[in-house]
Design a protein around this motif. Structure first.
Motif, PDB file in Angstrom:
ATOM      1  N   VAL A 159      35.215  35.220  43.279  1.00 30.94           N
ATOM      2  CA  VAL A 159      33.813  35.298  43.702  1.00 30.94           C
ATOM      3  C   VAL A 159      32.983  35.915  42.589  1.00 30.94           C
ATOM      4  CG1 VAL A 159      34.354  35.437  46.158  1.00 30.94           C
ATOM      5  CG2 VAL A 159      34.209  37.543  44.818  1.00 30.94           C
ATOM      6  N   ASP A 160      31.721  35.490  42.513  1.00 33.57           N
ATOM      7  CA  ASP A 160      30.806  36.011  41.493  1.00 33.57           C
ATOM      8  C   ASP A 160      30.156  37.301  41.985  1.00 33.57           C
ATOM      9  OD1 ASP A 160      31.313  33.842  39.818  1.00 33.57           O
ATOM     10  OD2 ASP A 160      29.782  32.618  40.801  1.00 33.57           O
ATOM     11  N   ALA A 166      32.447  42.764  46.359  1.00 33.74           N
ATOM     12  CA  ALA A 166      33.483  41.897  46.919  1.00 33.74           C
ATOM     13  C   ALA A 166      34.294  42.636  47.981  1.00 33.74           C
ATOM     14  CB  ALA A 166      34.398  41.399  45.808  1.00 33.74           C
ATOM     15  N   TYR A 167      34.545  43.892  47.746  1.00 38.87           N
ATOM     16  CA  TYR A 167      35.285  44.720  48.704  1.00 38.87           C
ATOM     17  C   TYR A 167      34.546  44.784  50.042  1.00 38.87           C
ATOM     18  CZ  TYR A 167      37.671  48.911  50.495  1.00 38.87           C
ATOM     19  OH  TYR A 167      38.374  49.813  51.275  1.00 38.87           O
ATOM     20  N   GLN A 168      33.235  45.001  50.006  1.00 41.34           N
ATOM     21  CA  GLN A 168      32.445  45.050  51.229  1.00 41.34           C
ATOM     22  C   GLN A 168      32.426  43.690  51.927  1.00 41.34           C
ATOM     23  OE1 GLN A 168      31.242  47.730  52.779  1.00 41.34           O
ATOM     24  NE2 GLN A 168      32.208  48.922  51.133  1.00 41.34           N
ATOM     25  N   ARG A 216      40.971  42.264  42.185  1.00 44.48           N
ATOM     26  CA  ARG A 216      41.103  42.593  40.769  1.00 44.48           C
ATOM     27  C   ARG A 216      39.818  42.216  40.035  1.00 44.48           C
ATOM     28  NH1 ARG A 216      47.259  40.412  39.513  1.00 44.48           N
ATOM     29  NH2 ARG A 216      48.325  42.391  39.893  1.00 44.48           N
ATOM     30  N   PRO A 217      39.294  43.134  39.237  1.00 45.23           N
ATOM     31  CA  PRO A 217      38.045  42.837  38.517  1.00 45.23           C
ATOM     32  C   PRO A 217      38.270  41.847  37.380  1.00 45.23           C
ATOM     33  CG  PRO A 217      38.895  44.981  37.888  1.00 45.23           C
ATOM     34  CD  PRO A 217      39.783  44.493  38.997  1.00 45.23           C
ATOM     35  N   LEU A 218      37.311  40.929  37.244  1.00 51.59           N
ATOM     36  CA  LEU A 218      37.255  40.022  36.111  1.00 51.59           C
ATOM     37  C   LEU A 218      35.903  40.235  35.434  1.00 51.59           C
ATOM     38  CD1 LEU A 218      38.634  36.780  37.839  1.00 51.59           C
ATOM     39  CD2 LEU A 218      39.931  38.440  36.479  1.00 51.59           C
ATOM     40  N   GLN A 221      33.116  38.919  37.700  1.00 52.14           N
ATOM     41  CA  GLN A 221      33.663  38.316  38.910  1.00 52.14           C
ATOM     42  C   GLN A 221      34.746  39.217  39.496  1.00 52.14           C
ATOM     43  OE1 GLN A 221      35.010  34.557  37.128  1.00 52.14           O
ATOM     44  NE2 GLN A 221      33.391  33.473  38.245  1.00 52.14           N
ATOM     45  N   THR A 222      35.255  38.811  40.653  1.00 53.99           N
ATOM     46  CA  THR A 222      36.377  39.522  41.273  1.00 53.99           C
ATOM     47  C   THR A 222      37.368  38.489  41.808  1.00 53.99           C
ATOM     48  OG1 THR A 222      34.968  41.371  41.944  1.00 53.99           O
ATOM     49  CG2 THR A 222      37.086  41.153  43.057  1.00 53.99           C
ATOM     50  N   ARG A 223      38.616  38.696  41.488  1.00 54.04           N
ATOM     51  CA  ARG A 223      39.675  37.828  42.017  1.00 54.04           C
ATOM     52  C   ARG A 223      40.245  38.477  43.275  1.00 54.04           C
ATOM     53  NH1 ARG A 223      45.103  35.161  39.270  1.00 54.04           N
ATOM     54  NH2 ARG A 223      46.440  35.363  41.103  1.00 54.04           N
TER      55      ARG A 223
END
Length: 258
Positions: A159-160, A166-168, A216-218, A221-223
């Motif tokens: 997700v962007d 992303a956690y929320q 996991r942070p990218l 983005q977040t994986r």
């Protein structure tokens, strides 16, 4: 003088078909109630359900026997036989669906978006207690291969969003699906990895299924990797893959609303 014309006798097979079918349906319902209320161990409720299935199968066999007798001897009881067959088929509808799923889907009870490094379930005291001491085993090469062949669409979710956002979003999506949080660790620290453990229940029997989500942070983005495992049986009949797909779809829908 009026003569009484005796009626044709009723087929015993038709009578017993209806009796057994009438018995099997509430027994199956009782098995579901026992499982969903946690009144007995899952194995006991499955045994009750298995008994109902056997009785319903016997009722179906008696239906076919009754049809033969009615056709050959002209006996009464077709209505009773048809009613019994309908109730038996109703009792067997869900087990029949599972049987079809068992044939067409791989034998798996643990599915992950990352088969090489699946999210690990939390070993905290609270999480282990919520899982009643159960912890799914690790993936092996054969299991990973069967999943890739059977569910090639189960892939990591990217997700962007920044990890905190992303956690929320994961928490909100899980809450909308009725998952219960049993452990959580927001993204942070050196790795920036976040982790959540959830508990969900099977739609029909209400058996507990365990879910682990890793973030996991990218770069920008977040994986998100999701692992869903069933506690009972070697075959989940596609339930875990379906759960991950639905979660990913709802997560994407929530992302589009932002």
């Amino acid at each position: 003088m009026l003569r009484h014309i005796p009626e044709e006798p009723v087929s015993n097979a038709a009578v017993w078909c209806r009796r057994l079918a009438v018995f099997a349906l509430p027994v199956a319902a009782i098995a579901v109630i026992l499982a969903r209320s946690n009144a007995v161990e899952p194995q006991a409720s499955l045994a009750v359900l298995g008994g109902a299935i056997v009785v319903a199968l016997i009722a179906l066999l008696l239906f076919f026997a009754a049809c033969v007798v009615i056709w050959q001897e002209g006996r009464r009881g077709l209505g009773a036989a048809l009613g019994g067959a309908f109730l038996a088929a109703l009792t067997l509808s869900y087990p029949a669906y599972l049987a079809v799923q068992a044939v067409r889907l791989p034998v798996l009870s643990d599915v992950s978006t990352d088969t090489a490094d699946p999210p690990r379930f939390s070993a905290s005291r609270a999480a282990v207690a919520a899982r009643a001491g159960f912890t799914p085993a690790g993936f092996d090469a054969d299991q990973a291969e069967r999943q890739r062949d059977g569910y090639p669409d189960i892939e990591p979710i990217v997700v962007d969003l920044e990890p905190d956002e992303a956690y929320q979003l994961v928490l909100e999506t899980a809450q909308s699906r009725g998952w219960r949080v049993i452990d959580q660790r927001p993204p942070g620290g050196r790795s920036g990895v976040g982790h959540l453990d959830f508990l969900d229940r099977d739609l029909v029997m209400g058996f507990a299924d365990d879910i682990a989500v890793r973030l996991r942070p990218l770069a920008g983005q977040t994986r998100i990797d999701v692992r869903s495992a069933s506690r009972y049986g070697r075959h989940d009949f596609g339930a875990n893959a379906k759960r991950i797909r639905q979660f990913a779809e709802e997560l994407q829908a929530g992302l589009n609303e932002k």
